[in-house]
Structure formats: structure tokens, C-alpha cells
Scaffold this motif. Sequence first.
Motif, PDB file in Angstrom:
ATOM      1  N   GLY A 188       0.798  -1.213   0.000  1.00 54.70           N
ATOM      2  CA  GLY A 188       0.000   0.000   0.000  1.00 54.70           C
ATOM      3  C   GLY A 188       0.832   1.265   0.000  1.00 54.70           C
ATOM      4  N   SER A 189       2.112   1.162  -0.235  1.00 60.42           N
ATOM      5  CA  SER A 189       3.010   2.315  -0.229  1.00 60.42           C
ATOM      6  C   SER A 189       3.418   2.636  -1.657  1.00 60.42           C
ATOM      7  N   LEU A 190       3.610   3.932  -1.953  1.00 59.62           N
ATOM      8  CA  LEU A 190       3.987   4.354  -3.296  1.00 59.62           C
ATOM      9  C   LEU A 190       5.493   4.360  -3.516  1.00 59.62           C
ATOM     10  N   ASP A 191       6.291   4.135  -2.498  1.00 64.98           N
ATOM     11  CA  ASP A 191       7.747   4.084  -2.623  1.00 64.98           C
ATOM     12  C   ASP A 191       8.327   5.381  -3.184  1.00 64.98           C
ATOM     13  N   ILE A 192       7.902   6.498  -2.655  1.00 62.82           N
ATOM     14  CA  ILE A 192       8.328   7.815  -3.125  1.00 62.82           C
ATOM     15  C   ILE A 192       9.630   8.257  -2.447  1.00 62.82           C
ATOM     16  N   PHE A 193       9.971   7.668  -1.299  1.00 64.42           N
ATOM     17  CA  PHE A 193      11.157   8.070  -0.547  1.00 64.42           C
ATOM     18  C   PHE A 193      12.236   6.996  -0.580  1.00 64.42           C
ATOM     19  N   VAL A 194      13.468   7.429  -0.491  1.00 67.39           N
ATOM     20  CA  VAL A 194      14.626   6.551  -0.370  1.00 67.39           C
ATOM     21  C   VAL A 194      15.146   6.713   1.051  1.00 67.39           C
ATOM     22  N   SER A 195      15.417   5.610   1.718  1.00 70.83           N
ATOM     23  CA  SER A 195      15.956   5.692   3.080  1.00 70.83           C
ATOM     24  C   SER A 195      17.446   5.370   3.060  1.00 70.83           C
ATOM     25  N   GLU A 196      18.177   6.065   3.904  1.00 75.29           N
ATOM     26  CA  GLU A 196      19.601   5.806   4.118  1.00 75.29           C
ATOM     27  C   GLU A 196      19.798   5.585   5.607  1.00 75.29           C
ATOM     28  N   ILE A 221      -2.199   9.244   2.049  1.00 70.03           N
ATOM     29  CA  ILE A 221      -1.650   8.238   1.138  1.00 70.03           C
ATOM     30  C   ILE A 221      -0.242   7.870   1.594  1.00 70.03           C
ATOM     31  N   ASN A 222       0.033   6.558   1.703  1.00 75.83           N
ATOM     32  CA  ASN A 222       1.356   6.088   2.132  1.00 75.83           C
ATOM     33  C   ASN A 222       2.383   6.338   1.036  1.00 75.83           C
ATOM     34  N   LEU A 223       3.407   7.114   1.374  1.00 70.22           N
ATOM     35  CA  LEU A 223       4.493   7.391   0.443  1.00 70.22           C
ATOM     36  C   LEU A 223       5.692   6.480   0.689  1.00 70.22           C
ATOM     37  N   HIS A 224       5.830   5.974   1.921  1.00 68.60           N
ATOM     38  CA  HIS A 224       6.957   5.098   2.269  1.00 68.60           C
ATOM     39  C   HIS A 224       6.606   4.359   3.552  1.00 68.60           C
ATOM     40  N   LYS A 225       6.953   3.063   3.584  1.00 67.24           N
ATOM     41  CA  LYS A 225       6.810   2.235   4.785  1.00 67.24           C
ATOM     42  C   LYS A 225       8.041   1.360   4.866  1.00 67.24           C
ATOM     43  N   SER A 226       8.658   1.308   6.027  1.00 64.74           N
ATOM     44  CA  SER A 226       9.794   0.399   6.165  1.00 64.74           C
ATOM     45  C   SER A 226       9.990   0.007   7.620  1.00 64.74           C
ATOM     46  N   GLU A 227      10.787  -1.034   7.778  1.00 63.71           N
ATOM     47  CA  GLU A 227      11.149  -1.537   9.105  1.00 63.71           C
ATOM     48  C   GLU A 227      12.599  -1.977   9.013  1.00 63.71           C
ATOM     49  N   ILE A 228      13.393  -1.566   9.977  1.00 66.85           N
ATOM     50  CA  ILE A 228      14.796  -1.968   9.995  1.00 66.85           C
ATOM     51  C   ILE A 228      15.111  -2.539  11.369  1.00 66.85           C
ATOM     52  N   GLU A 229      15.857  -3.642  11.373  1.00 68.39           N
ATOM     53  CA  GLU A 229      16.303  -4.273  12.614  1.00 68.39           C
ATOM     54  C   GLU A 229      17.822  -4.307  12.620  1.00 68.39           C
ATOM     55  N   ILE A 230      18.396  -3.918  13.739  1.00 72.61           N
ATOM     56  CA  ILE A 230      19.853  -3.882  13.866  1.00 72.61           C
ATOM     57  C   ILE A 230      20.235  -4.608  15.150  1.00 72.61           C
ATOM     58  N   SER A 231      21.051  -5.656  15.004  1.00 71.11           N
ATOM     59  CA  SER A 231      21.530  -6.379  16.178  1.00 71.11           C
ATOM     60  C   SER A 231      23.041  -6.280  16.227  1.00 71.11           C
ATOM     61  N   PRO A 232      23.640  -6.569  17.377  1.00 68.30           N
ATOM     62  CA  PRO A 232      25.097  -6.448  17.488  1.00 68.30           C
ATOM     63  C   PRO A 232      25.854  -7.316  16.492  1.00 68.30           C
ATOM     64  N   ALA A 233      25.292  -8.458  16.105  1.00 71.55           N
ATOM     65  CA  ALA A 233      26.007  -9.395  15.241  1.00 71.55           C
ATOM     66  C   ALA A 233      25.729  -9.170  13.758  1.00 71.55           C
ATOM     67  N   THR A 234      24.794  -8.280  13.431  1.00 73.92           N
ATOM     68  CA  THR A 234      24.440  -8.104  12.029  1.00 73.92           C
ATOM     69  C   THR A 234      24.521  -6.652  11.609  1.00 73.92           C
ATOM     70  N   ILE A 235      24.573  -6.475  10.315  1.00 77.22           N
ATOM     71  CA  ILE A 235      24.444  -5.156   9.730  1.00 77.22           C
ATOM     72  C   ILE A 235      22.962  -4.970   9.463  1.00 77.22           C
ATOM     73  N   GLU A 236      22.534  -3.771   9.181  1.00 71.48           N
ATOM     74  CA  GLU A 236      21.123  -3.469   9.020  1.00 71.48           C
ATOM     75  C   GLU A 236      20.416  -4.429   8.078  1.00 71.48           C
ATOM     76  N   ASN A 237      19.217  -4.842   8.483  1.00 70.63           N
ATOM     77  CA  ASN A 237      18.317  -5.603   7.633  1.00 70.63           C
ATOM     78  C   ASN A 237      17.033  -4.808   7.529  1.00 70.63           C
ATOM     79  N   GLU A 238      16.757  -4.274   6.362  1.00 69.49           N
ATOM     80  CA  GLU A 238      15.539  -3.513   6.170  1.00 69.49           C
ATOM     81  C   GLU A 238      14.584  -4.380   5.381  1.00 69.49           C
ATOM     82  N   THR A 239      13.358  -4.492   5.861  1.00 71.74           N
ATOM     83  CA  THR A 239      12.414  -5.398   5.233  1.00 71.74           C
ATOM     84  C   THR A 239      11.130  -4.683   4.876  1.00 71.74           C
ATOM     85  N   GLU A 240      10.445  -5.285   3.927  1.00 75.46           N
ATOM     86  CA  GLU A 240       9.157  -4.764   3.498  1.00 75.46           C
ATOM     87  C   GLU A 240       8.113  -5.068   4.560  1.00 75.46           C
ATOM     88  N   ILE A 241       7.244  -4.117   4.808  1.00 73.89           N
ATOM     89  CA  ILE A 241       6.138  -4.315   5.747  1.00 73.89           C
ATOM     90  C   ILE A 241       4.954  -4.837   4.968  1.00 73.89           C
TER      91      ILE A 241
END
Length: 141
Positions: free
Chosen positions: A35-43, A120-140
Motif C-alpha cells: 500500500g506504499s507508493l515508494d516515493i522516498f529513499v531511506s539511508e 496516502i502512504n508514500l513510504h513504509k519500512s522496518e529496519i532491525e539492527i543487532s550487534p552481530a548483524t548489519i542493518e536488515n531492512e524489510t518490506e512491511i
Amino acid sequence: MIILMVVTAVIVVQLIDQPLGEKGAVQRERIMGKGSLDIFVSESHSYEDRFLFTYTPRNPGSRFDCYMSYEFREDGNSLENVSEKFYGNVSVENPIVLEFPRKENSEYELKTIIEDKSGINLHKSEIEISPATIENETEIK
């Protein structure tokens, strides 16, 4: 109402068809939630003592007035929960920036939703960061 929907669809198609310019060696991840239009880029930037997240329009010439809701969690505990914070004139030169503290050996999670003035949803994201991993960003979903 129909005219507004058609105009919005034309604008969205033009925005999505624009290529993203390079801005250095920073890892970028675009996530389109259901349901998101993916209008934004996340860094995401991870430092020893903090995290820095930026959200910029995908099209370098775009400007948005929008609302952002987000929740930042540390080890399962909510540190910051913001609902519909207004950001005006968001652009490549004026991105949305979120900064949070970081502790060694902690796990973090950031859920974000960016909406326009009409909801209107322009961007939706979820990121998880643990000590043993680098960022994992996933689709909601």
C-alpha cells in the motif's frame, strides 16, 4: 475526486520513472511496503554511539509536505514513538533526518511510515539492527 486520483497517479508514475542519482558510498535501501507508493529513499548510518536515518524523495526535483510516524525500540522497549509528525518542504536538500543513541550489544528496531496530507502512504519500512548483524531492512506487509 476522480480527477484528483488521475492527477495523483500521473504524478506518481513520473516520480517512480525518474532514476536515483548517486550521492557517494552510503548504503541506501528503498523499501516499498504494501500500500506504499515508494516515493522516498531511506539511508541508514550506523556509528559507534548513534544511528542516523535519512529519508529523501526519490525524484531529486520533488518537494513534499508530509507526516511521519515512527517507533524506535531498543532491546524490545520503545524509546521513541511519534505519530504523524509534520515535515514541510521535504526535498533532497531538506530530507527527514532521525537520530537515535546507540549502546553496544543492544538490538534495535525502527518502523516508519510517511504519508502525504491526504493519508496516502508514500513510504513504509522496518529496519532491525543487532550487534552481530548489519542493518536488515524489510518490506512491511
